[in-house]
Write a protein that holds these residues in place. Structure first.
Motif, PDB file in Angstrom:
ATOM      1  N   UNK A   1     -27.916  -4.119   3.523  1.00 38.56           N
ATOM      2  CA  UNK A   1     -28.145  -2.964   2.643  1.00 38.56           C
ATOM      3  C   UNK A   1     -28.417  -1.672   3.407  1.00 38.56           C
ATOM      4  N   UNK A   2     -29.087  -1.772   4.560  1.00 37.62           N
ATOM      5  CA  UNK A   2     -29.385  -0.573   5.344  1.00 37.62           C
ATOM      6  C   UNK A   2     -28.095   0.055   5.854  1.00 37.62           C
ATOM      7  N   UNK A   3     -27.182  -0.771   6.326  1.00 44.88           N
ATOM      8  CA  UNK A   3     -25.894  -0.267   6.805  1.00 44.88           C
ATOM      9  C   UNK A   3     -25.132   0.423   5.674  1.00 44.88           C
ATOM     10  N   UNK A   4     -25.215  -0.112   4.476  1.00 50.24           N
ATOM     11  CA  UNK A   4     -24.539   0.498   3.338  1.00 50.24           C
ATOM     12  C   UNK A   4     -25.154   1.855   3.004  1.00 50.24           C
ATOM     13  N   UNK A   5     -26.492   1.940   3.011  1.00 50.84           N
ATOM     14  CA  UNK A   5     -27.167   3.215   2.728  1.00 50.84           C
ATOM     15  C   UNK A   5     -26.791   4.259   3.773  1.00 50.84           C
ATOM     16  N   UNK A   6     -26.759   3.859   5.031  1.00 54.75           N
ATOM     17  CA  UNK A   6     -26.342   4.786   6.084  1.00 54.75           C
ATOM     18  C   UNK A   6     -24.915   5.269   5.851  1.00 54.75           C
ATOM     19  N   UNK A   7     -24.031   4.352   5.492  1.00 51.18           N
ATOM     20  CA  UNK A   7     -22.630   4.720   5.269  1.00 51.18           C
ATOM     21  C   UNK A   7     -22.505   5.729   4.125  1.00 51.18           C
ATOM     22  N   UNK A   8     -23.216   5.500   3.031  1.00 51.90           N
ATOM     23  CA  UNK A   8     -23.141   6.415   1.885  1.00 51.90           C
ATOM     24  C   UNK A   8     -23.649   7.795   2.277  1.00 51.90           C
ATOM     25  N   UNK A   9     -24.743   7.853   3.023  1.00 49.97           N
ATOM     26  CA  UNK A   9     -25.284   9.149   3.456  1.00 49.97           C
ATOM     27  C   UNK A   9     -24.304   9.876   4.364  1.00 49.97           C
TER      28      UNK A   9
ATOM     29  N   UNK B   1     -34.448   9.734   8.326  1.00 54.39           N
ATOM     30  CA  UNK B   1     -33.604   8.707   7.710  1.00 54.39           C
ATOM     31  C   UNK B   1     -33.122   7.712   8.765  1.00 54.39           C
ATOM     32  N   UNK B   2     -32.741   8.214   9.941  1.00 57.77           N
ATOM     33  CA  UNK B   2     -32.275   7.321  11.004  1.00 57.77           C
ATOM     34  C   UNK B   2     -33.410   6.433  11.507  1.00 57.77           C
ATOM     35  N   UNK B   3     -34.609   6.988  11.608  1.00 56.66           N
ATOM     36  CA  UNK B   3     -35.762   6.178  12.027  1.00 56.66           C
ATOM     37  C   UNK B   3     -36.017   5.071  10.999  1.00 56.66           C
ATOM     38  N   UNK B   4     -35.965   5.433   9.713  1.00 56.23           N
ATOM     39  CA  UNK B   4     -36.171   4.424   8.669  1.00 56.23           C
ATOM     40  C   UNK B   4     -35.085   3.351   8.726  1.00 56.23           C
ATOM     41  N   UNK B   5     -33.841   3.784   8.899  1.00 57.25           N
ATOM     42  CA  UNK B   5     -32.747   2.820   8.964  1.00 57.25           C
ATOM     43  C   UNK B   5     -32.870   1.928  10.193  1.00 57.25           C
ATOM     44  N   UNK B   6     -33.186   2.534  11.341  1.00 61.00           N
ATOM     45  CA  UNK B   6     -33.344   1.737  12.556  1.00 61.00           C
ATOM     46  C   UNK B   6     -34.471   0.736  12.442  1.00 61.00           C
ATOM     47  N   UNK B   7     -35.573   1.150  11.816  1.00 60.12           N
ATOM     48  CA  UNK B   7     -36.693   0.231  11.623  1.00 60.12           C
ATOM     49  C   UNK B   7     -36.313  -0.883  10.659  1.00 60.12           C
ATOM     50  N   UNK B   8     -35.556  -0.532   9.611  1.00 63.21           N
ATOM     51  CA  UNK B   8     -35.078  -1.562   8.689  1.00 63.21           C
ATOM     52  C   UNK B   8     -34.157  -2.553   9.372  1.00 63.21           C
ATOM     53  N   UNK B   9     -33.272  -2.053  10.235  1.00 65.94           N
ATOM     54  CA  UNK B   9     -32.385  -2.950  10.984  1.00 65.94           C
ATOM     55  C   UNK B   9     -33.182  -3.842  11.929  1.00 65.94           C
ATOM     56  N   UNK B  10     -34.197  -3.270  12.549  1.00 72.20           N
ATOM     57  CA  UNK B  10     -35.043  -4.066  13.448  1.00 72.20           C
ATOM     58  C   UNK B  10     -35.754  -5.179  12.668  1.00 72.20           C
ATOM     59  N   UNK B  11     -36.224  -4.837  11.467  1.00 73.78           N
ATOM     60  CA  UNK B  11     -36.896  -5.829  10.640  1.00 73.78           C
ATOM     61  C   UNK B  11     -35.930  -6.942  10.243  1.00 73.78           C
ATOM     62  N   UNK B  12     -34.708  -6.556   9.862  1.00 71.69           N
ATOM     63  CA  UNK B  12     -33.724  -7.567   9.499  1.00 71.69           C
ATOM     64  C   UNK B  12     -33.343  -8.455  10.663  1.00 71.69           C
ATOM     65  N   UNK B  13     -33.213  -7.862  11.853  1.00 76.80           N
ATOM     66  CA  UNK B  13     -32.871  -8.663  13.016  1.00 76.80           C
ATOM     67  C   UNK B  13     -34.023  -9.584  13.418  1.00 76.80           C
ATOM     68  N   UNK B  14     -35.256  -9.172  13.168  1.00 79.48           N
ATOM     69  CA  UNK B  14     -36.400 -10.033  13.458  1.00 79.48           C
ATOM     70  C   UNK B  14     -36.333 -11.312  12.642  1.00 79.48           C
ATOM     71  N   UNK B  15     -35.831 -11.198  11.411  1.00 76.62           N
ATOM     72  CA  UNK B  15     -35.674 -12.395  10.591  1.00 76.62           C
ATOM     73  C   UNK B  15     -34.652 -13.345  11.203  1.00 76.62           C
ATOM     74  N   UNK B  16     -33.615 -12.772  11.831  1.00 72.53           N
ATOM     75  CA  UNK B  16     -32.582 -13.595  12.467  1.00 72.53           C
ATOM     76  C   UNK B  16     -33.069 -14.148  13.805  1.00 72.53           C
ATOM     77  N   UNK B  17     -33.685 -13.276  14.606  1.00 74.01           N
ATOM     78  CA  UNK B  17     -34.121 -13.660  15.947  1.00 74.01           C
ATOM     79  C   UNK B  17     -35.553 -13.178  16.169  1.00 74.01           C
ATOM     80  N   UNK B  18     -36.557 -13.986  15.845  1.00 71.39           N
ATOM     81  CA  UNK B  18     -37.951 -13.554  15.987  1.00 71.39           C
ATOM     82  C   UNK B  18     -38.449 -13.530  17.423  1.00 71.39           C
TER      83      UNK B  18
END
Length: 335
Positions: free
Chosen positions: A184-192, A227-244
């Motif tokens: 979802x974060x990638x989609x929000x970035x794309x729309x912006x 917005x980029x900081x929020x998106x980057x933090x969201x991506x980091x959070x999502x990746x933590x779920x994949x690779x803690x």
């Protein structure tokens, strides 16, 4: 393990702990020592039952008992001005600094995408025609058109409040939706970036890119960075779920989630500043160079804040998390 034998052997201790907790502060010194010892033993019992016995009712009872005892033993802490000062001088900038390897690439790739979209639209009249009728596009891009009047169409104060609310909501969505595996974060970035690219392309085709950038840059530098900081933090959070990493997935998500929550508060303050600039500076009668200078100064101040204060805090061991006393124990504490 025989559950009935275990409960028979220890239920008196659990009942006694519950009795002591019910007395609140009316405990003698000996009773306080007894409460601490029972809390430690009950925490050990809970840990053992969680790993060996699928009895949800008993585990729920002991979990509640251990939680109450922990609160009594460790005490509760009221938030203070010290917490706010620590958050602004260490916690928030450290969290942004720690996420820089996520939000800086996100920013660079997003800006490149917006530039490519803008070039594509400006270079292909058929793409412009698919966006809108030529008369509508001329109305949008002409001097005094919609792109220019957008920033002065409402009173500055209400416009700044509206912009701040919308941007803070978008940043919070990026932070929250990051837990859903980043998509979802990638989609929000794309729309912006699509919206930004459309503006660049249409104004470039009208020969008015300088006007567009003069309106965008005063507030856009700081706003897009948030917005980029929020998106980057969201991506980091999502990746933590994949690779803690070396942490358990639960502990990693808890730590990064708390940092993301604090990030939402900090970015709301950053976006408040960009909203003020967008409401009062962007539509003002100041020369373009003066408005852009204000935007660059605000952006530089934020980056220096992150890299100087945040870098110093991270080197001192700050993780952008809440105080240790405010964190939930990952496992019951045993003696």
């Amino acid at each position: 393990m025989d559950l009935d034998v275990f409960v028979t052997a220890h239920h008196a201790e659990w009942d006694r702990l519950d009795q002591l907790l019910g007395r609140g502060r009316r405990l003698t010194g000996a009773e306080v020592d007894e409460l601490v010892a029972l809390y430690q033993r009950t925490a050990t019992h809970l840990s053992l039952l969680q790993s060996t016995t699928p009895d949800p009712a008993l585990i729920a009872r002991l979990t509640q008992l251990v939680s109450r005892a922990r609160s009594t033993v460790t005490g509760t802490r009221q938030a203070s001005w010290h917490d706010a000062a620590r958050f602004l001088t260490a916690g928030f900038p450290a969290a942004v600094y720690r996420s820089r390897r996520w939000w800086i690439p996100s920013a660079l790739l997003s800006i490149a995408l917006a530039a490519v979209i803008g070039w594509w639209i400006a270079s292909h009249p058929e793409v412009q025609a698919s966006i809108g009728a030529s008369a509508d596009l001329r109305e949008m891009t002409r001097p005094g058109g919609q792109y220019e009047t957008y920033y002065s169409s409402h009173p500055a104060a209400s416009f700044a409040a509206q912009v701040w609310t919308n941007n803070a909501k978008a940043a919070a969505i990026c932070l929250v939706l990051g837990a859903f595996l980043c998509v979802p974060v990638l989609w929000i970035l794309f729309i912006n970036m699509l919206n930004l690219g459309v503006g660049i392309g249409l104004m470039t085709s009208a020969g008015r890119l300088d006007t567009f950038l003069g309106l965008l840059l005063p507030h856009g530098l700081l706003e897009l960075t948030a917005v980029f900081v929020a998106a980057g933090t969201g991506l980091r959070l999502g990746w933590t779920l994949i690779d803690p990493g070396p942490r358990t997935r639960r502990a990693a998500m808890a730590q990064e989630g708390r940092a993301a929550l604090g990030m939402a508060i900090g970015l709301a303050l950053v976006l408040f500043v960009s909203g003020l600039i967008e409401g009062f500076v962007t539509p003002s009668g100041l020369p373009t160079w003066a408005r852009i200078t204000i935007g660059i100064a605000a952006e530089a101040a934020f980056l220096l804040y992150v890299y100087i204060w945040g870098g110093r805090a991270v080197r001192a061991g700050e993780q952008g998390d809440v105080e240790r006393a405010d964190r939930s124990a990952e496992l019951p504490t045993a003696a």
